[in-house]
Design an enzyme around this catalytic site. Sequence first.
Site, PDB file in Angstrom:
ATOM      1  N   THR A  48     -17.514  78.576 -67.463  1.00 28.45           N
ATOM      2  CA  THR A  48     -17.223  78.286 -68.864  1.00 28.45           C
ATOM      3  C   THR A  48     -15.726  78.104 -69.033  1.00 28.45           C
ATOM      4  OG1 THR A  48     -19.041  79.765 -69.416  1.00 28.45           O
ATOM      5  CG2 THR A  48     -17.534  79.193 -71.209  1.00 28.45           C
ATOM      6  N   GLU A  81     -16.189  78.279 -56.071  1.00 25.91           N
ATOM      7  CA  GLU A  81     -15.150  77.260 -56.185  1.00 25.91           C
ATOM      8  C   GLU A  81     -14.371  77.136 -54.884  1.00 25.91           C
ATOM      9  OE1 GLU A  81     -15.716  79.621 -58.371  1.00 25.91           O
ATOM     10  OE2 GLU A  81     -15.998  78.700 -60.348  1.00 25.91           O
ATOM     11  N   ARG A 131      -8.604  77.653 -69.435  1.00 24.17           N
ATOM     12  CA  ARG A 131      -9.046  78.969 -69.924  1.00 24.17           C
ATOM     13  C   ARG A 131      -8.075  80.011 -69.403  1.00 24.17           C
ATOM     14  NH1 ARG A 131     -14.836  81.552 -67.843  1.00 24.17           N
ATOM     15  NH2 ARG A 131     -13.997  83.615 -67.506  1.00 24.17           N
ATOM     16  N   ASN A1023     -25.754  83.760 -67.317  1.00 25.45           N
ATOM     17  CA  ASN A1023     -24.599  83.874 -68.197  1.00 25.45           C
ATOM     18  C   ASN A1023     -23.945  82.542 -68.508  1.00 25.45           C
ATOM     19  OD1 ASN A1023     -22.705  85.426 -69.646  1.00 25.45           O
ATOM     20  ND2 ASN A1023     -21.246  85.142 -67.988  1.00 25.45           N
TER      21      ASN A1023
HETATM   22  C1  LIG Z   1     -14.743  82.377 -59.821  1.00 23.95           C
HETATM   23  C2  LIG Z   1     -15.686  82.234 -60.950  1.00 23.95           C
HETATM   24  N1  LIG Z   1     -16.491  81.176 -60.998  1.00 23.95           N
HETATM   25  C3  LIG Z   1     -17.383  81.038 -61.987  1.00 23.95           C
HETATM   26  C4  LIG Z   1     -17.440  81.966 -62.972  1.00 23.95           C
HETATM   27  C5  LIG Z   1     -18.369  81.754 -64.140  1.00 23.95           C
HETATM   28  N2  LIG Z   1     -19.508  82.635 -64.079  1.00 23.95           N
HETATM   29  C6  LIG Z   1     -19.498  83.833 -64.678  1.00 23.95           C
HETATM   30  S1  LIG Z   1     -20.929  84.626 -64.532  1.00 23.95           S
HETATM   31  C7  LIG Z   1     -21.633  83.334 -63.695  1.00 23.95           C
HETATM   32  C8  LIG Z   1     -23.063  83.328 -63.284  1.00 23.95           C
HETATM   33  C9  LIG Z   1     -23.649  84.663 -63.189  1.00 23.95           C
HETATM   34  O1  LIG Z   1     -24.897  84.546 -62.633  1.00 23.95           O
HETATM   35  P1  LIG Z   1     -25.594  85.778 -61.981  1.00 23.95           P
HETATM   36  O2  LIG Z   1     -24.712  86.435 -60.995  1.00 23.95           O
HETATM   37  O3  LIG Z   1     -26.919  85.337 -61.463  1.00 23.95           O
HETATM   38  O4  LIG Z   1     -25.763  86.794 -63.189  1.00 23.95           O
HETATM   39  P2  LIG Z   1     -26.631  86.624 -64.536  1.00 23.95           P
HETATM   40  O5  LIG Z   1     -25.708  86.076 -65.549  1.00 23.95           O
HETATM   41  O6  LIG Z   1     -27.793  85.744 -64.228  1.00 23.95           O
HETATM   42  O7  LIG Z   1     -27.058  88.014 -64.872  1.00 23.95           O
HETATM   43  C10 LIG Z   1     -20.722  82.320 -63.513  1.00 23.95           C
HETATM   44  C11 LIG Z   1     -21.024  81.064 -62.823  1.00 23.95           C
HETATM   45  C12 LIG Z   1     -16.559  83.057 -62.908  1.00 23.95           C
HETATM   46  N3  LIG Z   1     -16.544  84.017 -63.817  1.00 23.95           N
HETATM   47  N4  LIG Z   1     -15.711  83.163 -61.888  1.00 23.95           N
END
Ligand SMILES: Cc1ncc(C[n+]2csc(CCOP(=O)(O)OP(=O)(O)O)c2C)c(N)n1
Length: 1191
Positions: A48, A81, A131, A1023
């Site tokens: 995000t 990333e 961000r 999320n």
């Molecule tokens: C380095 C980085 N890349 C991407 C994100 C964005 N991000 C935050 S939570 C998330 C996905 C979380 O998925 P999961 O671990 O399956 O947990 P859920 O939300 O399904 O409980 C992402 C892609 C981030 N915070 N940091």
Amino acid sequence: MTCRDFRLKPPGLKETSSMAHQITCDGNEAVARIAHFLSDSIILFPITPSTPMGELSDVFNVQGKKNIFEQPVAIHQMQSEAGVSGAVHGALFGGALTTTFTTSQGLLLMIPNMYKIAGECLPGVIHCATRALGTHSQTIYPDHQDAMAIRNTGWCMLASSSVQEAMDLALVSHLTAMDCSLPFFHFFDGFRTSHEIMKIKEIPQEDVAKMVDHDAIERFRASCASPAHPEVRGAITGYETYFQSSEAINPLYNAVPASCQKMMDKVASYTGRQYHTMDYHGAPDAERVIVVMGSAAGAAAEAVDFLTARGEKVGVVNVRLFRPFDVEKIRDVIPATCKRVAVLDRTKETGAAGEPLFLDVCSAFASVPERGIQVIGGRYGLGGKEFSPTTAAGVFDNLALETPKTRFTVGINDDVTHLSIPTPERIDAVPEGTVQCMFWGLGADGTVGANKTAIKIIGNNTDLSAQGYFVYDAKKSGGLTVSHLRFGPQEIKSSYLIDNADYIACHNPAFLNIYKHKLVEPIKEGGSFVVNGRFSNVDEFGAAIDARTKRILARRHAKVYAIDAEHIAREVGLGSRINMVMQTVFFGLANVIPMEHAISLLKKEIEKTYGRKGKDIVEMNWKAVDASMAAIKPLPIPEEWANVEVERQEIDWSRPDFVRNFMDRVNTQTANELPVSAMPYAGRYPVSTTQYEKRAISTRIPEWNMEACSQCNTCAMVCPHAVIRPYLVDDKAYENRPFDSALPKAKGKKFKGLRFMIQPSPLDCTGCGVCAETCPDDALRMVDIAPVRDANVEKYEWAHALPLREELMDKFSVKGSQFQQPLLEFSGACPGCAETPVVRLVTQLYGKRMTISNASGCSVVWSATAGPSPYTTDGEGHGPTYANSLFEDGAEFGAGHVFAYTQRREKLMLEADKVLACKCDIPADLRSALEAWRASAEDGEQTAKTAPALIAALADESRYAKATCLESLKYLKMDQDMLVKPSVWIMGGDGWAEDIGFAGIDHIVASGVDCNMLVFDNGVYANTGGQKSKATPLGAVQNFARNGQEHARKDLAAMMMTYGDVYVASVSLSDPKHLLNCIKEAEAFHGPSLLVYNSPCINWGIKGGMTQMVNQSKLMVDSGMWNLWSYDPRRGENMQDKVVISSEPDFEKVPLVLESQVRFQSLSEARKAELHPKLIQDLKTKWANLNNLRK
Ligand SMILES: Cc1ncc(C[n+]2csc(CCOP(=O)(O)OP(=O)(O)O)c2C)c(N)n1
Ligand code: SF4
Ligand code: SF4
Ligand code: SF4
């Protein structure tokens, strides 16, 4: 230049199709369209607010759109990333035009390869919706800290300040990258630009194709690595040549500003929109100038227009090309008359002499002292802080002072280091004729969606410019949304929230009480205020609002209206969906376009949107439109309200300071004005605060039928929000109960003399219905909350004050666990979320000595937004201590906790051994307490029992002041926090555990770190809106797997079991007893433990909603979609002993799962026929592998 100007053909403008195209879209879409045209491959990872760019690229592919080379774009989601930037590097190496989208922490993970890509002169492109970075805390809101963190990687950097610019400069980035053979980083403000909806002019694909230099692309491909012309890249150089090689690429960078301008000119020749690498706007003889980058340029330009109209000599420079920094250009664009320049940086470089843009401008003018310009610099807008024309006017005021503040902040009140400059009286710099509207809605009530439609209707059917911006709070559901819409005849540059509204709508009557006068504060003289509520006259309305609201409405001569939207929606068959009613009211009252016309457009839009769902739905919505206009009730405001006395605000002193002074301010939208001194130190927030929120978001509540209840406590076990709990009541309390009904005797010998009660907290209940749906005895029924609310509040408050009787029953039984105090309560998760009950259960078992490392994901959002903390403490103030580090490092961060605690505790044991070996005289109780503790020191549960006596015995130092081993005793006292062994829990979703953080888990398991890992496996990145992960089941539809997940899911638990000396279990809420046993075994294991927990989620689209959460968990297990088992190395020598399987699949039930979840149902029939059998095959293979282990 105004929008209307764009329609005129400037001299030299090419005749192209772009003249005609107008679209209404947000910044992310504007950029994604261009990136899709110009990329061979897009490699990405969601984050995000950049995620939609990747998702849209995927959607374009699904829609059959091709790039300008007539190929579908190759889209690849990586595991992180860091993986993305490696793959981008490789794809560029291989000759593919490659693009990625990212922001913030994601961008930071790309840095190592960004240096490589730039060093090798590869023309990749990154589009970044900026961000803030995670520092003292995390935020999804924008500033330029991320962009500034990569400014020395060698990527060229181009900034956009509006949605239109984002599209245009995205194109310039790709074109210049190709022209210069260097990588480009294009950035624009997250949310402010990425999510702002604007009516813009599209650049059609055919024009883009014409602008591209196909020779340059050929040169790029020919220069890329191929066995046809072998070479070595990435060689190791010695000290002899590295430096010279670094300097050898200077000519390429020197050429960038001219090349970038050439591409801007080229784009202008097709579109009529002329940009420069730096643009000046303002008085030609300006004396004071602001230099800025990004969306703030729009607000600053409005301020300049406003102030120059008053005769002030001011101007603003919008820096677009930031790297390479064009020293000549900045000198050139600032008028010769200028005496003072204020450079505004949207970043903070702690400890530096100044922020990056400021330093660049200083150095540009340092070598031309004859210009006599004083350059000062300030920070603004960090983490999304507003920057409006008024803020810009404050900067101009500072510049006008005899001795301006030379290093400053603007937009906040810094009462600590006093860096901030004051904000002047509000100026209204929005262009004449702009209509500004605000809508206060409840998260997921349809307000935002309806407003997006309204912008499109107006944008697409009139000549008006249109802008929409949406502000959300951090709750997963039941939060606040405020929509800001502007419409007008002139171009809208207003890159800030509305502070002078023509129209304000309050879509939920409860807001009148929560947000009070904040709701109407921005209303302009003669503006309209509409409230959804059952008010038949102004007196009833007056009784619902506070005195300040009355004053504002009366003093500004507001036109006030009420409409009972819920009643209308229900009457026409739309249930509780009020958005169509409120949208109609907006069209009727806001006067943006003539009402008749607006209504007919709205009806057409309804037909377009709902046509596929059937005529009934269309007619229902049409009826809502017709009924709404007739039901608007004007409420003429009495003049005397203008002087109504403002009542003294009652302060509830029983609420802790932090709750009153911080959390309440956040929750009532008044935290923006908090000064620097009110901020918690280093991002440390107190726990136990959600209990004070009392959000009252539910319209339904479970009603307990005590006769039917078997006192199993299952309802408390499954409640995702720790709202419903069992209470044990002794005779005395029973006699003094504040209600008439009797209570049954508590069942079981241990509870002799006690009565049993099940009671929810009505103001914390989310109404998810999971408790009632799961109760085995049908002893709970969901009922309308209104008639029973107050009585239930009273009952709850009484029951909640009763003493806990945790010791009466074994906490490791399902029933006994629920007599333990939940140390996680009232979280911000979606109603019915499955992540929360398992964490709550762990806190009931170990919370008093628990530390949590939580990888980013939903679990962080529902538990750790600054202010409301659902983690809480027992009567002695003990409870889980919580931290989120990042998304990628949950396991490593948690391992760090173990490393620290182990070291500290080993020292304690060392000192304890010294004392025990010492022959000196210490009090007997101290010696025996120390012996008991030392014997139990490695056993967490035991230390919880032995440590308190030791702490008590150590308290009074005078009792052992003469001991020879005094220093050791003092040490034991000093570090007594570590006498109880902390229970370290590392938690996160499958995205963390199976993708980005997998290497960390793998390493922690392989290294034998003594910790407990809990993975919430919902098979999706919940999320960030539902992207696939490696845990996504085969055949499920998620983002980036829109045509169904093609490959077998990863079985993390099975993989980790292969290490042998690790505890692993696959668990679910379907079998609480199994879950509880596995948690107990995992915690007691001295080494790494991994629990993989099946976690139903709203992203599954469960038929019947999240009310079915537990039933769905059961179905998953019964069908073999999920197996319950554990592997415990302590259980013997053979695999048969170590593995215990606790479920038996019936694969015949798989179709029941597939039918009950939208993620499987949304596949086309052909894909279902292809993928569903493969899924069943995968389940059978996984089961066979597991089953073989016990043979
Ligand atoms: C380095 C980085 N890349 C991407 C994100 C964005 N991000 C935050 S939570 C998330 C996905 C979380 O998925 P999961 O671990 O399956 O947990 P859920 O939300 O399904 O409980 C992402 C892609 C981030 N915070 N940091
Ligand atoms: S309805 Fe949901 S939140 Fe309310 S008590 Fe039941 S399970 Fe808990
Ligand atoms: S789940 Fe039903 S039967 Fe069990 S304690 Fe709760 S209300 Fe009683
Ligand atoms: S995991 Fe799913 S259900 Fe739970 S809070 Fe996140 S999106 Fe909502």
